[in-house]
Design an enzyme around this catalytic site. Structure first.
Site, PDB file in Angstrom:
ATOM      1  N   LYS A 174      39.414  39.383  48.107  1.00  0.00           N
ATOM      2  CA  LYS A 174      38.312  39.966  48.886  1.00  0.00           C
ATOM      3  C   LYS A 174      37.788  38.950  49.904  1.00  0.00           C
ATOM      4  O   LYS A 174      37.556  39.275  51.063  1.00  0.00           O
ATOM      5  CB  LYS A 174      37.163  40.387  47.935  1.00  0.00           C
TER       6      LYS A 174
ATOM      7  N   GLN B 148      31.221  41.345  40.559  1.00  0.00           N
ATOM      8  CA  GLN B 148      32.516  41.743  40.015  1.00  0.00           C
ATOM      9  C   GLN B 148      32.363  42.166  38.548  1.00  0.00           C
ATOM     10  O   GLN B 148      31.733  41.464  37.745  1.00  0.00           O
ATOM     11  CB  GLN B 148      33.516  40.572  40.136  1.00  0.00           C
TER      12      GLN B 148
ATOM     13  N   ASP C  80      29.445  48.529  46.658  1.00  0.00           N
ATOM     14  CA  ASP C  80      30.354  49.068  45.641  1.00  0.00           C
ATOM     15  C   ASP C  80      30.063  50.548  45.360  1.00  0.00           C
ATOM     16  O   ASP C  80      30.886  51.241  44.756  1.00  0.00           O
ATOM     17  CB  ASP C  80      30.160  48.305  44.319  1.00  0.00           C
TER      18      ASP C  80
HETATM   19  N1  GUN Z   1      36.105  45.770  38.704  1.00  0.00           N
HETATM   20  C1  GUN Z   1      37.147  46.625  38.841  1.00  0.00           C
HETATM   21  N2  GUN Z   1      37.020  47.342  39.985  1.00  0.00           N
HETATM   22  C2  GUN Z   1      35.884  46.923  40.571  1.00  0.00           C
HETATM   23  C3  GUN Z   1      35.226  47.276  41.786  1.00  0.00           C
HETATM   24  O1  GUN Z   1      35.661  48.149  42.564  1.00  0.00           O
HETATM   25  N3  GUN Z   1      34.066  46.616  42.040  1.00  0.00           N
HETATM   26  C4  GUN Z   1      33.561  45.671  41.209  1.00  0.00           C
HETATM   27  N4  GUN Z   1      32.413  45.092  41.536  1.00  0.00           N
HETATM   28  N5  GUN Z   1      34.145  45.315  40.076  1.00  0.00           N
HETATM   29  C5  GUN Z   1      35.304  45.942  39.767  1.00  0.00           C
END
Ligand code: GUN
Length: 302
Positions: free
Chosen positions: A53, A97, A120
């Site tokens: 990311k 995350q 998100d």
């Molecule tokens: N863990 C797995 N997928 C995601 C996501 O799309 N966003 C976040 N913040 N954590 C994740």
């Protein structure tokens, strides 16, 4: 013949648009989009995602602020960091995350992120806006994996209206928001999950199958209608014995690609399907947030 959907190429196209929008905001308003990325603990998969990311954000001229916290971090410390980021006018998106360590209440953390920076799309208010749809949906942030899956489907399927769509999995991150997006597109949507009786016969009627079950190679080609479009959200590492007899591993989806690709008209591969789209959509949401904070219209709609 099955057409393999190139998520990697489509995600690159989205990132080009994101960079264009970001550059536009920088030159028009001198505002540089900025994403705060919070990682708690040492989950190896999470570390890989967070690294990807950060790298791709830089390529799109999006600034990132990285926060790496210890596995033993208490909830109060994390909530204080989120509060600081909520109040930091230079930050437009906050990503925590998931999963978080056991001592931390995930829902409490997500709902502490200000709705306007919840790129998100997991905050209860963003989830509510998506569920209501219509004009409310336009104000929402849509979770990145379902948004990426929908953008791929819209690119691949001429008219989604009236199509039978089956979503395998009912998670808050993928299954539920995916089903709501497909309803918004006027699909006829069925959600199946681990307690569903006879998933195979439900899938047999589906024009579109989106699989986010978290079980390696669960969906077999025998379950699918000829010509179905298959979106495989799964990312699983499974052990394999190599030709030389040594033990190794490989990444597979939630769909058995070999059998499904014999039946489907279009299918996403793993890797190289939905995965790159998730990151592209996170960057897209971050730039959208920066536009909203600058008092501008969204640069893109679904
Ligand atoms: N863990 C797995 N997928 C995601 C996501 O799309 N966003 C976040 N913040 N954590 C994740």
């Amino acid at each position: 013949m099955t057409n393999i959907i190139d998520g990697k190429a489509f995600a690159a196209k989205i990132r080009t648009e994101v960079k264009h929008d970001s550059d536009n905001l920088i030159s028009q308003k001198s505002v540089e989009p900025c994403l705060a990325v919070v990682l708690v603990g040492e989950n190896p998969a999470s570390k890989v995602y967070v690294g990807a990311k950060t790298k791709m954000a830089a390529e799109c001229n999006i600034k990132t602020k990285d926060y790496k916290l210890d596995d033993s971090t208490d909830q109060e410390t994390l909530l204080k960091l989120i509060d600081d980021l909520n109040n930091d006018a230079s930050v437009h998106g906050i990503l925590v995350q998931l999963p978080l360590p056991k001592q931390i209440d995930e829902r409490k953390v997500i709902d502490t992120i200000t709705v306007e920076k919840d790129v998100d799309g997991f905050h209860a208010i963003n989830a509510g806006r998506l569920s209501i749809g219509g004009e409310m949906l336009k104000k929402a942030f849509i979770p990145c994996t379902p948004l990426g899956s929908l953008l791929l489907l819209k690119d691949q399927v001429e008219d989604l209206k009236g199509k039978n769509a089956v979503v395998v999995g009912r998670s808050n991150i993928v299954g539920k928001p995916m089903s709501q997006l497909l309803i918004e597109e006027s699909c006829t949507v069925t959600v199946v999950h681990s307690k569903t009786k006879d998933i195979e016969s439900v899938c047999a009627n589906a024009d579109i199958v989106v699989v986010a079950a978290g079980r390696p190679e669960m969906v077999d080609g025998k379950w699918l209608k000829k010509g179905a479009v298959v979106i495989d959200v799964g990312i699983n590492r499974i052990p394999v014995t190599k030709e030389d007899g040594s033990e190794g591993s490989k990444i597979v989806g939630d769909v058995d690609f070999a059998s499904a690709s014999e039946v489907a008209s279009k299918i996403t591969p793993v890797p190289g399907g939905v995965g790159p789209m998730t990151i592209a959509c996170l960057l897209r949401n971050t730039v959208t947030s920066a536009y909203r904070h600058a008092g501008l219209e969204d640069p893109r709609s679904i």
